[in-house]
Design a protein around this motif. Structure first.
Motif: not given
Ligand code: TLP
Length: 342
Positions: A6, A58-59, A83, A168, A171, A315
């Motif tokens: 990742s 991000g969550t 996500h 969201d 990215r 991935r």
């Molecule tokens: N994605 C992570 C995993 O949780 C899958 C990754 O390795 O890609 N929105 C999107 C589109 C994301 O890809 C992610 C994280 C989040 C939100 C959540 O971000 P975090 O990990 O900071 O809570």
């Protein structure tokens, strides 16, 4: 180890750490942290919104948005590969009491007609549809980038129906660099938009959410409720500022490396690559090569770390610490491991 699991695995660089160490801080729950205040103002401007809020992840950004835009019993329209639906521990149900109306579409995207079909009629038998969530770039869709027009069309239709739109944008800077637009091009059509600093941008922790002043006032309360009110957090906001200053344009390198990786993998018999649009490469492993998890484990032993995300799917994500040379080594090692099996 070439770690392609990742873009979240990036480590703060020496210069980023220096900026973090020197950050002026204060108690952010009292709004006393000048570095956080500056970052929030900058994110609001970047997104063309009235205000922004720094959050740990991000969550949490997504869940704050869900909680602010919905009421218990409401339904959220999003793609089934989102996500917010797949990877947030069921939080919309647990925290906000929401169900999902999941839609389909190419690479995690969908059109206005599909969205309209998912919106419930106003009838006491049905949940109330109140929110549409879009993801840009779309992670499970292979880092797919939404066309600005498509987001605009969904935004307009959703607002006409009285729905809120959350983008969201974990990215979003990857999307903007890929298309050559400013974040406002997308954010203008959403009521709230998130951005993660801890993915391709290379900060260790942190995301932000932007929206109207009234939305952010509400979001601040929800962040506190979720335990996301942080104190001398300017050390992290400084990393985010550094990332915005130094790590945005270079995302183009990650995208070039992802294309290089995709092309290299596509040349290996038995692998089918989803054409990468940004920094995320998905590929399918032919059944006769065995399960993806077994190949991923052999790759790890050989020095390449990728994630099996389905029975036959793997991935790989490019980022700050991955060079073109690393990509070439990774392709060579995948080729060797696939051949060993064949
Ligand atoms: N994605 C992570 C995993 O949780 C899958 C990754 O390795 O890609 N929105 C999107 C589109 C994301 O890809 C992610 C994280 C989040 C939100 C959540 O971000 P975090 O990990 O900071 O809570």
């Amino acid at each position: 180890m070439i770690d392609l699991r990742s873009d979240t695995v990036t480590q703060p660089t020496a210069e980023m750490r220096r900026v973090m160490a020197e950050a002026v801080v204060g108690d952010d729950v009292f709004h006393d942290d000048p570095t956080v205040n500056r970052l929030e103002k900058r994110v609001a401007e970047l997104m063309g919104k009235e205000a922004a809020l720094f959050v740990p992840s991000g969550t949490m950004a997504n869940q704050v948005a869900v909680r602010c835009h919905t009421a218990s019993g409401d339904e959220i329209v999003c793609h089934r590969m989102s996500h917010v639906y797949l990877y947030e521990g069921g939080a919309p149900a647990a925290i906000s009491g929401c169900s999902f109306a999941l839609v389909d579409g190419d690479r995690g995207m969908f059109d206005v007609a599909t969205m309209r079909q998912a919106v419930r009629a106003d009838n006491p038998h049905f949940p109330r549809t109140s929110l549409v969530v879009l993801e840009n770039t779309q992670n499970r869709g292979g880092g797919a980038v939404w066309a600005v027009d498509a987001v605009a069309a969904i935004g307009a239709a959703a607002h006409e129906l009285g729905l809120k739109v959350h983008l969201d944008g974990a990215r979003i800077m990857n999307a903007c660099v890929a298309v050559g637009v400013k974040p406002t091009a997308y954010a203008a059509h959403a009521d709230s938009v998130s951005i993660c600093f801890s993915k391709g941008l290379g900060a260790p922790i942190g995301s932000a959410i932007a929206g109207s002043a009234a939305f952010i006032a509400k979001a601040m309360r929800v962040r506190k409720m979720l335990g996301g009110g942080m104190r001398q957090v300017g050390i992290l906001a400084a990393a985010a500022e550094y990332a915005l200053d130094h790590h945005v344009e270079r995302l183009a390198e990650d995208h070039a490396n992802a294309r290089r990786l995709g092309a290299g993998l596509a040349a290996i018999a038995g692998l089918t690559v989803v054409d990468p649009e940004t920094n995320i490469v998905y590929f399918d492993v032919a059944g006769e090569l065995g399960p993806a998890s077994a190949l991923a484990e052999r790759l790890r032993m050989a020095g390449v770390w990728m994630l099996a995300t389905g029975p036959q799917r793997i991935r790989a994500v490019t980022h700050l610490h991955i060079s073109a040379e690393n990509v070439d080594d990774a392709v060579r090692i995948v080729g060797e491991e696939v051949a060993r099996r064949g």
